[in-house]
Every structure is written in structure tokens, then in C-alpha cells.
Motif scaffolding. Structure first.
Motif, PDB file in Angstrom:
ATOM      1  N   SER A 108     -15.389 -38.051  38.424  1.00 19.02           N
ATOM      2  CA  SER A 108     -14.371 -37.622  39.396  1.00 19.02           C
ATOM      3  C   SER A 108     -14.966 -36.671  40.421  1.00 19.02           C
ATOM      4  CB  SER A 108     -13.200 -36.940  38.673  1.00 19.02           C
ATOM      5  OG  SER A 108     -12.501 -37.839  37.857  1.00 19.02           O
ATOM      6  N   ILE A 109     -15.741 -35.694  39.958  1.00 21.38           N
ATOM      7  CA  ILE A 109     -16.338 -34.727  40.880  1.00 21.38           C
ATOM      8  C   ILE A 109     -17.369 -35.398  41.780  1.00 21.38           C
ATOM      9  CG2 ILE A 109     -17.896 -32.742  40.958  1.00 21.38           C
ATOM     10  CD1 ILE A 109     -15.001 -32.000  40.596  1.00 21.38           C
ATOM     11  N   VAL A 110     -18.212 -36.238  41.209  1.00 17.13           N
ATOM     12  CA  VAL A 110     -19.218 -36.936  42.018  1.00 17.13           C
ATOM     13  C   VAL A 110     -18.533 -37.834  43.045  1.00 17.13           C
ATOM     14  CG1 VAL A 110     -21.119 -38.586  41.952  1.00 17.13           C
ATOM     15  CG2 VAL A 110     -20.943 -36.816  40.190  1.00 17.13           C
ATOM     16  N   PHE A 111     -17.475 -38.533  42.631  1.00 14.44           N
ATOM     17  CA  PHE A 111     -16.718 -39.366  43.564  1.00 14.44           C
ATOM     18  C   PHE A 111     -16.111 -38.508  44.668  1.00 14.44           C
ATOM     19  CE2 PHE A 111     -12.560 -41.039  44.875  1.00 14.44           C
ATOM     20  CZ  PHE A 111     -12.930 -42.287  45.358  1.00 14.44           C
ATOM     21  N   GLY A 112     -15.616 -37.319  44.317  1.00 15.79           N
ATOM     22  CA  GLY A 112     -15.064 -36.416  45.321  1.00 15.79           C
ATOM     23  C   GLY A 112     -16.099 -36.006  46.347  1.00 15.79           C
ATOM     24  N   TYR A 113     -17.306 -35.694  45.887  1.00 19.16           N
ATOM     25  CA  TYR A 113     -18.382 -35.360  46.820  1.00 19.16           C
ATOM     26  C   TYR A 113     -18.691 -36.544  47.739  1.00 19.16           C
ATOM     27  CZ  TYR A 113     -19.940 -30.748  45.244  1.00 19.16           C
ATOM     28  OH  TYR A 113     -20.030 -29.396  44.998  1.00 19.16           O
ATOM     29  N   GLY A 263     -15.644 -44.724  34.460  1.00 18.29           N
ATOM     30  CA  GLY A 263     -15.901 -44.454  35.870  1.00 18.29           C
ATOM     31  C   GLY A 263     -14.781 -44.963  36.762  1.00 18.29           C
ATOM     32  N   ALA A 264     -14.260 -46.153  36.454  1.00 26.81           N
ATOM     33  CA  ALA A 264     -13.126 -46.685  37.212  1.00 26.81           C
ATOM     34  C   ALA A 264     -11.877 -45.829  37.003  1.00 26.81           C
ATOM     35  CB  ALA A 264     -12.857 -48.128  36.795  1.00 26.81           C
ATOM     36  N   VAL A 265     -11.684 -45.339  35.783  1.00 24.86           N
ATOM     37  CA  VAL A 265     -10.532 -44.471  35.496  1.00 24.86           C
ATOM     38  C   VAL A 265     -10.624 -43.181  36.319  1.00 24.86           C
ATOM     39  CG1 VAL A 265      -9.440 -43.047  33.709  1.00 24.86           C
ATOM     40  CG2 VAL A 265     -10.084 -45.406  33.218  1.00 24.86           C
ATOM     41  N   ALA A 266     -11.829 -42.690  36.534  1.00 24.34           N
ATOM     42  CA  ALA A 266     -11.995 -41.486  37.338  1.00 24.34           C
ATOM     43  C   ALA A 266     -11.430 -41.684  38.743  1.00 24.34           C
ATOM     44  CB  ALA A 266     -13.478 -41.105  37.406  1.00 24.34           C
ATOM     45  N   VAL A 267     -11.687 -42.831  39.336  1.00 27.01           N
ATOM     46  CA  VAL A 267     -11.158 -43.122  40.669  1.00 27.01           C
ATOM     47  C   VAL A 267      -9.635 -43.184  40.633  1.00 27.01           C
ATOM     48  CG1 VAL A 267     -11.140 -44.779  42.569  1.00 27.01           C
ATOM     49  CG2 VAL A 267     -13.255 -44.352  41.311  1.00 27.01           C
ATOM     50  N   VAL A 268      -9.090 -43.860  39.619  1.00 26.86           N
ATOM     51  CA  VAL A 268      -7.636 -43.962  39.478  1.00 26.86           C
ATOM     52  C   VAL A 268      -7.015 -42.576  39.341  1.00 26.86           C
ATOM     53  CG1 VAL A 268      -5.774 -44.811  38.003  1.00 26.86           C
ATOM     54  CG2 VAL A 268      -7.740 -46.272  38.485  1.00 26.86           C
ATOM     55  N   THR A 269      -7.648 -41.718  38.561  1.00 26.71           N
ATOM     56  CA  THR A 269      -7.127 -40.372  38.328  1.00 26.71           C
ATOM     57  C   THR A 269      -7.158 -39.536  39.600  1.00 26.71           C
ATOM     58  OG1 THR A 269      -7.906 -40.471  36.040  1.00 26.71           O
ATOM     59  CG2 THR A 269      -7.361 -38.308  36.914  1.00 26.71           C
ATOM     60  N   VAL A 270      -8.247 -39.621  40.347  1.00 27.06           N
ATOM     61  CA  VAL A 270      -8.347 -38.875  41.607  1.00 27.06           C
ATOM     62  C   VAL A 270      -7.249 -39.314  42.570  1.00 27.06           C
ATOM     63  CG1 VAL A 270      -9.759 -38.502  43.656  1.00 27.06           C
ATOM     64  CG2 VAL A 270     -10.809 -38.411  41.395  1.00 27.06           C
ATOM     65  N   ALA A 271      -7.034 -40.624  42.680  1.00 29.30           N
ATOM     66  CA  ALA A 271      -5.997 -41.128  43.583  1.00 29.30           C
ATOM     67  C   ALA A 271      -4.610 -40.725  43.102  1.00 29.30           C
ATOM     68  CB  ALA A 271      -6.109 -42.646  43.690  1.00 29.30           C
ATOM     69  N   GLN A 272      -4.401 -40.754  41.797  1.00 32.38           N
ATOM     70  CA  GLN A 272      -3.079 -40.469  41.247  1.00 32.38           C
ATOM     71  C   GLN A 272      -2.668 -39.018  41.461  1.00 32.38           C
ATOM     72  OE1 GLN A 272      -2.614 -42.078  37.329  1.00 32.38           O
ATOM     73  NE2 GLN A 272      -0.837 -40.833  36.856  1.00 32.38           N
ATOM     74  N   PHE A 273      -3.617 -38.092  41.308  1.00 34.46           N
ATOM     75  CA  PHE A 273      -3.306 -36.664  41.401  1.00 34.46           C
ATOM     76  C   PHE A 273      -3.770 -36.048  42.718  1.00 34.46           C
ATOM     77  CE2 PHE A 273      -3.534 -37.545  36.824  1.00 34.46           C
ATOM     78  CZ  PHE A 273      -2.275 -37.103  36.436  1.00 34.46           C
ATOM     79  N   ALA A 274      -4.298 -36.887  43.632  1.00 36.14           N
ATOM     80  CA  ALA A 274      -4.733 -36.422  44.954  1.00 36.14           C
ATOM     81  C   ALA A 274      -5.715 -35.263  44.848  1.00 36.14           C
ATOM     82  CB  ALA A 274      -3.524 -36.017  45.792  1.00 36.14           C
ATOM     83  N   SER A 275      -6.547 -35.293  43.814  1.00 34.23           N
ATOM     84  CA  SER A 275      -7.494 -34.208  43.585  1.00 34.23           C
ATOM     85  C   SER A 275      -8.583 -34.676  42.638  1.00 34.23           C
ATOM     86  CB  SER A 275      -6.767 -32.993  42.999  1.00 34.23           C
ATOM     87  OG  SER A 275      -7.684 -32.007  42.594  1.00 34.23           O
ATOM     88  N   ALA A 276      -9.831 -34.310  42.957  1.00 33.93           N
ATOM     89  CA  ALA A 276     -10.942 -34.569  42.049  1.00 33.93           C
ATOM     90  C   ALA A 276     -11.168 -33.309  41.237  1.00 33.93           C
ATOM     91  CB  ALA A 276     -12.193 -34.947  42.832  1.00 33.93           C
ATOM     92  N   ALA A 277     -10.614 -33.275  40.038  1.00 31.55           N
ATOM     93  CA  ALA A 277     -10.642 -32.071  39.209  1.00 31.55           C
ATOM     94  C   ALA A 277     -11.853 -32.071  38.292  1.00 31.55           C
ATOM     95  CB  ALA A 277      -9.364 -31.968  38.384  1.00 31.55           C
ATOM     96  N   THR A 278     -12.393 -30.877  38.053  1.00 31.20           N
ATOM     97  CA  THR A 278     -13.562 -30.760  37.183  1.00 31.20           C
ATOM     98  C   THR A 278     -13.213 -30.994  35.716  1.00 31.20           C
ATOM     99  OG1 THR A 278     -13.186 -28.367  37.050  1.00 31.20           O
ATOM    100  CG2 THR A 278     -14.723 -29.152  38.728  1.00 31.20           C
ATOM    101  N   ASP A 279     -11.935 -30.949  35.398  1.00 34.26           N
ATOM    102  CA  ASP A 279     -11.493 -31.197  34.016  1.00 34.26           C
ATOM    103  C   ASP A 279     -10.515 -32.363  33.965  1.00 34.26           C
ATOM    104  OD1 ASP A 279      -9.398 -29.991  35.311  1.00 34.26           O
ATOM    105  OD2 ASP A 279      -8.927 -28.567  33.706  1.00 34.26           O
ATOM    106  N   ALA A 280     -10.711 -33.336  34.842  1.00 35.85           N
ATOM    107  CA  ALA A 280      -9.765 -34.454  34.953  1.00 35.85           C
ATOM    108  C   ALA A 280      -9.573 -35.195  33.639  1.00 35.85           C
ATOM    109  CB  ALA A 280     -10.250 -35.424  36.033  1.00 35.85           C
ATOM    110  N   GLY A 281     -10.647 -35.320  32.852  1.00 34.05           N
ATOM    111  CA  GLY A 281     -10.543 -36.075  31.605  1.00 34.05           C
ATOM    112  C   GLY A 281     -10.440 -35.241  30.369  1.00 34.05           C
ATOM    113  N   THR A 282     -10.464 -33.894  30.526  1.00 36.19           N
ATOM    114  CA  THR A 282     -10.478 -33.030  29.348  1.00 36.19           C
ATOM    115  C   THR A 282      -9.351 -32.007  29.322  1.00 36.19           C
ATOM    116  OG1 THR A 282     -12.034 -31.548  30.490  1.00 36.19           O
ATOM    117  CG2 THR A 282     -12.970 -33.252  29.065  1.00 36.19           C
TER     118      THR A 282
END
Length: 365
Positions: A108-113, A263-282
Motif C-alpha cells: 500500500s505504501i509503495v503503491f502510494g509513492y 498486492g492486489a488487495v493493497a490497491v483495493v484497500t487504498v482505493a476503498q479508504f482513499a488513503s495508503a496507510a502504513t498499517d492498512a493490513g495490520t
């Protein structure tokens, strides 16, 4: 009537019809041994129960079809991560991936960058996220499939490492630029083709992410040579070796697939919450426990060699709508605690079912 026909008629008349007890035993045996049928029954019971609570004004808001359809946004990531867990668990030898939460956070963070700061095209950033997840999964595959480190230890260690890297890369701060926030359009609600007027609108990712993932996973697991090798490995590793199956290679691929899905879930999560969080999966209870719970509840045997994509999908739907109902029960923050309690209970129930189901089925014959 010939002699043979008369004899057959006498034999048929001599066989008594099954008793009510025998029919009930057969129905119970079928229900217990067919995980998809059991999950469908549990879904019906769940929906009926919460509908009764809604009609009786016991819930904070109506438990309606539109509410359930909107909550499917949470179904997609849970299902996808559970599919990854299914692949590694089916491979046997204690296969499990405890690093998926850390993988989601780091990707998520790398995708955000890539998308927000480096202004990569969206399609390229998405591909990079999936490939990045696959690389992180390959680290697990190397440790487990090649170096033969127990999966529990290997993925627990990499999960901690991935989570720490995610927190370090952006100083524990989320990335929520305007460009990232515009990704919410990927999760908007849309009407289903042909039945748009009959059914409520559903999240777009149900069509763009869930369906492709389910179809590819179903093909790999149930129709490909790789899937047959994976089942064979999980059923009997010794026999798989004698059949010239590359044990390390098959397990390595399973962890690569699990990482790619994360990795695909990370993109879905970023789009869903409009934020690339450092703890998106934890954050909170994390994504790992729900993924494992759904996989096991869906019929994936902890010992390996057993499981189906259909069962995983139904289990993900059951867990999602159970959480949706619990959310309407309380308004003082207790719902999240009860959701966690229910998740643990479902995991224990699923494990008990997988362990004792065959023994009980034999006893009621």
C-alpha cells in the motif's frame, strides 16, 4: 410377466422403504460432508435471524438488501486474501501465510509513492503492486519451499519485517493526496447489467476485482495441471515425490500467488479508504485472521489436500454479512469487539468441523 421380472418385483417389494430416522441421518450426513450446502444453510439462517431482529426494531438501522449490497465492499479483500491462504494451506505440510497483513501494508505504501508522489500511470502502479506482492510472497516461498523452514515461523518473521518496513518508509503517516483520494471512483456502486432494476447497486470492485480473481483462482485450482499437483502434494507428499512432482516448486508458486493476491488487495484497500496507510493490513484485528478463518470455514483442510474456491467465496460472504449484522447491534463501540469474538468462534468452529466431520459422518451411517 417373465420369471425374472416377477422375481425382481418380489425383491423390490421385500425391501422396506427407508425409515424417518434413516432419512434424517442421510440428510445430516449430506449436510455435514458437503461444505457448500452447509454454508448455504448457515447463510439463510443468518439472514433470517437478522431480518427478524430488524423487523422487531432491535437493530440500529434496517438490515436491508441495499445495506447488504453496500457491505460487499468488505467482502472483496477478505475473499481475495482467503484465496491466497487456500493455495498455501492446500499444499500441506502446515502451510499458512501469516505475512499477508504486512504485505498489504507494505505494498500500500509503495503503491502510494508510485501513484501519488512519482505520478506513475494507474495501470503501471497496479501492475507494480501485484508484482511487488508476488516478490514478497516469493521470499516466503524460498524460505518454506526451498530452505524448508516451517511456514508458521517463516511467514510470522516476514510479516513482522514487512510491517516494520511499511511503518518506516513513511514515518507511520498515511499517504492521502488528492490523487489518491480520487481512486474512490474505483469503488463506487453500480447497477448490475440486465437486473439493475431488480437488485440494489453493488460496489464496482465486485465486477472488476472479485470476478476475475475468482475465475482465475478456480481455473488454477480446479482445471490446471498446477492445481492437480497442489492437491496431490497436500494429500500425500511422499507419493507426490514418487510421481516426480517438484515439491519445492509447487509450494514456492503457492506463496508467490498468495503474495500477488495480497498486492492486489493493497490497491483495493487504498482505493476503498482513499488513503495508503502504513498499517492498512495490520490495524485492528488485521487482515490475516479473517483470511485464515474464511479459508478454513470454506472447507480448506488444515492438513492440506482439500478445499474449493466456491466454499471460500461462500464463507467470505457469511463472515462479511455476519459482521454487517453485528455492526447494527451496538452503537457504543462494542460491535468491533463482538466481531472479533465472532471471528475467533468461527475459526474454532471451522477447525472442529474439519477435524471431526469425517468421524461423525461415519458414525451416523
Amino acid at each position: 410377466m417373465t420369471v425374472d421380472e416377477a422375481s425382481e418385483a418380489v425383491d423390490l417389494e421385500a425391501v422396506p422403504p427407508p425409515s424417518g430416522r434413516a432419512r434424517r441421518s442421510a440428510a445430516l450426513r449430506w449436510l455435514l460432508t458437503d461444505r457448500i450446502a452447509l454454508l448455504i444453510v448457515l447463510l439463510v439462517v443468518l439472514l433470517a435471524w437478522f431480518h427478524f431482529l430488524s423487523v422487531g426494531d432491535y437493530l440500529l438501522a434496517p438490515f436491508s438488501a441495499s445495506y447488504l449490497a453496500g457491505y460487499l465492499a468488505y467482502f472483496v479483500p477478505v475473499f481475495m486474501l482467503a484465496v491466497g491462504e487456500a493455495f498455501v494451506i492446500i499444499g500441506g505440510r502446515g502451510g499458512i501465510d501469516l505475512s499477508v497483513g504486512g504485505t498489504v501494508s507494505l505494498v500500500s505504501i509503495v503503491f502510494g509513492y508510485e501513484y501519488a508522489f512519482w505520478h506513475w500511470p494507474l495501470w503501471l502502479a497496479i501492475i507494480a503492486a501485484i508484482v511487488g506482492g508476488a516478490v514478497l510472497g516469493a521470499v516466503n516461498g524460498l524460505l518454506i519451499g526451498t530452505l524448508r523452514i516451517p511456514a508458521l515461523i517463516a511467514t510470522l518473521a516476514t510479516g513482522y519485517a514487512y510491517s516494520a518496513l511499511a511503518l518506516t518508509l513513511h514515518n507511520s503517516a498515511p499517504i492521502a493526496t488528492t490523487r489518491i483520494q480520487h481512486l474512490t471512483s474505483m469503488t463506487r456502486s453500480v447497477s448490475l447489467p440486465l437486473v439493475g432494476g431488480l437488485l440494489p447497486a453493488v460496489p464496482l470492485q465486485l465486477l472488476t476485482v472479485f470476478l476475475p480473481t475468482a475465475l482465475v483462482a478456480w481455473f488454477l485450482l480446479h482445471r490446471s495441471t498446477y492445481g492437480r499437483r497442489l492437491y496431490a502434494l497436500g494429500t500425500n507428499e511422499t507419493a507426490a515425490r514418487f510421481a516426480a512432482i517438484s515439491v519445492g516448486g509447487v509450494r514456492f508458486t503457492a506463496y508467490v500467488l498468495s503474495g500477488a493476491v495480497a498486492g492486489a488487495v493493497a490497491v483495493v484497500t487504498v482505493a476503498q479508504f482513499a488513503s495508503a496507510a502504513t498499517d492498512a493490513g495490520t490495524s485492528g484485528s488485521g487482515m490475516t485472521l479473517p483470511a485464515i478463518t474464511v479459508a478454513v470455514l470454506g472447507g480448506v483442510a488444515i492438513s492440506g489436500g482439500v478445499g474449493s474456491i466456491g466454499g471460500v467465496a461462500l464463507a467470505a460472504l457469511l463472515v462479511t454479512w455476519l459482521n454487517a449484522g453485528i455492526l447494527l447491534l451496538f452503537n457504543n463501540g462494542q460491535s468491533s469487539k463482538l466481531q472479533l469474538f465472532a471471528l475467533g468462534g468461527l475459526l474454532l468452529l471451522a477447525a472442529l468441523l474439519n477435524v471431526f466431520i469425517s468421524r461423525f459422518a461415519r458414525r451416523i451411517r
